[in-house]
Design an enzyme around this catalytic site. Sequence first.
Site, PDB file in Angstrom:
ATOM      1  NE  ARG A 114      -3.997   0.391   1.948  1.00  0.00           N
ATOM      2  CZ  ARG A 114      -5.085   0.433   2.437  1.00  0.00           C
ATOM      3  NH1 ARG A 114      -5.172   1.383   3.583  1.00  0.00           N
ATOM      4  NH2 ARG A 114      -6.026  -0.007   1.843  1.00  0.00           N
ATOM      5  CG  HIS A 141      -8.276   0.153  -2.932  1.00  0.00           C
ATOM      6  ND1 HIS A 141      -7.632  -0.868  -2.395  1.00  0.00           N
ATOM      7  CD2 HIS A 141      -9.234   0.215  -1.657  1.00  0.00           C
ATOM      8  CE1 HIS A 141      -7.838  -1.543  -1.411  1.00  0.00           C
ATOM      9  NE2 HIS A 141      -8.397  -0.478  -1.198  1.00  0.00           N
ATOM     10  CD  GLN A 144     -12.626  -1.604  -0.723  1.00  0.00           C
ATOM     11  OE1 GLN A 144     -11.800  -1.878  -0.463  1.00  0.00           O
ATOM     12  NE2 GLN A 144     -14.386  -2.097  -0.622  1.00  0.00           N
ATOM     13  CG  ASP A 236     -13.219   6.134  -1.271  1.00  0.00           C
ATOM     14  OD1 ASP A 236     -13.301   5.656   0.009  1.00  0.00           O
ATOM     15  OD2 ASP A 236     -12.360   5.854  -2.070  1.00  0.00           O
ATOM     16  CB  CYS A 276     -14.107   1.365  -0.434  1.00  0.00           C
ATOM     17  SG  CYS A 276     -13.436   2.920  -0.005  1.00  0.00           S
ATOM     18  NE  ARG A 304      -9.653  -5.631   0.448  1.00  0.00           N
ATOM     19  CZ  ARG A 304      -9.499  -4.167   0.982  1.00  0.00           C
ATOM     20  NH1 ARG A 304      -9.783  -3.917   1.429  1.00  0.00           N
ATOM     21  NH2 ARG A 304      -7.736  -4.295   1.138  1.00  0.00           N
TER      22      ARG A 304
HETATM   23  N1  NVA Z   1     -10.119   6.997  -1.431  1.00  0.00           N
HETATM   24  C1  NVA Z   1      -9.765   6.342  -0.843  1.00  0.00           C
HETATM   25  C2  NVA Z   1      -9.832   4.828  -0.368  1.00  0.00           C
HETATM   26  C3  NVA Z   1      -9.509   3.889   1.481  1.00  0.00           C
HETATM   27  C4  NVA Z   1      -9.795   2.571   1.186  1.00  0.00           C
HETATM   28  C5  NVA Z   1      -8.197   6.783   0.133  1.00  0.00           C
HETATM   29  O1  NVA Z   1      -6.940   6.589  -0.723  1.00  0.00           O
HETATM   30  O2  NVA Z   1      -7.906   7.300   0.919  1.00  0.00           O
HETATM   31  N1   CP Z   2     -10.930  -0.466   2.374  1.00  0.00           N
HETATM   32  C1   CP Z   2      -9.921  -0.703   3.139  1.00  0.00           C
HETATM   33  O1   CP Z   2      -9.042  -0.765   1.415  1.00  0.00           O
HETATM   34  O2   CP Z   2      -9.249   0.177   4.337  1.00  0.00           O
HETATM   35  P1   CP Z   2      -8.296  -0.057   4.837  1.00  0.00           P
HETATM   36  O3   CP Z   2      -7.752   1.703   4.349  1.00  0.00           O
HETATM   37  O4   CP Z   2      -9.281   0.409   6.431  1.00  0.00           O
HETATM   38  O5   CP Z   2      -7.284  -1.359   4.810  1.00  0.00           O
END
Ligand code: NVA
Ligand code: CP
Length: 318
Positions: A114, A141, A144, A236, A276, A304
């Site tokens: 990540r 993602h 997801q 989101d 998500c 997930r």
């Molecule tokens: N768009 C959000 C998704 C989190 C799972 C982010 O990148 O923070």
């Molecule tokens: N939806 C998701 O990826 O959650 P986290 O950011 O908590 O991993």
Amino acid sequence: MKKKQKKSDYAKMQGRDFLSVDDLSIQEIKSLFELAADMKRRPKKYRKALDGKILALIFEKPSLRTRTTFTVAIQSLGGTCVDYPPGDIGLGKRESVYDIAKNLERMVNGVMIRTFGQDIVSSFAVYASIPVINGLTDFEHPCQAMADFFTIAEHKKNIKKLKIAYIGDGNNVAHSLLLMAAKWGASMYVATPPDYAAEASVVQHAQDIAQKSGGSIIVTTDPIEAVRDADVIYTDTWTSMGQEAESIIRRNIFKPYQVNRELFSNAKHDALFMHCLPAHRGEEVTDEIIDSPNSVVFDEAENRLHVQKAILLALLGD
Ligand code: NVA
Ligand code: CP
């Protein structure tokens, strides 16, 4: 999803990376969903499926779901994991991406990352001889989107016939959903404020895919057009991880895109509400929508786990 899973359906994915929804064909996605459904029904059958395999989890941003589901997934398949929290190994800062990839390929069987740039996961995957999985970048993602469409398939009969509306910021989650909807041949509307549209290259690519699959991809700035008669409404956060300095300005710009009772009333009565997570209640969604019977947000979170177990078995299995 009831068909008995043959190993050969997903065995050809062994050793591959999963960096984008675009890395999978629709046949592979369906095959992974069948495997995930079986894993969800009969988890004990897979207790030793990845016996002794080790997964590295690199986080350059916070996480609840991704960390927990990948950790539980590898452990429930008989493997184990090493978790690097943000600020620990310093991808490309403390040490080059190349050197980290060259170290880890000698120590573990796969890596989930990540991070910020998609280029980081892409170059890691080029350097490392082991499978690399995108656990969220600024651009996509994909895990997801896999869990989200698996969840849609659990609740709705024919994805091809659905109208899916995404309301909010046109970034990582929207990009992966666009590619996924296009592969399934669904009709997808993405409504964003004018300066926050999904990347044109992703929209174009999704439209090209949709042309072959019988789907349609429409981008708009009008949330009502997007949700009218929709079967699924997805939103989101307005401020993604790494954009915290913009949160106040974003809160004002995105206000008309809040998924609330009024907006939701334009959709079909049995429309699913999806997110998500993490959700910012009172911003992109109101409590009465996220807590309504239409909401499947915790199904998405649980799925997930099942979907990533299938991905891990396909990529890391012998
Ligand atoms: N768009 C959000 C998704 C989190 C799972 C982010 O990148 O923070
Ligand atoms: N939806 C998701 O990826 O959650 P986290 O950011 O908590 O991993």
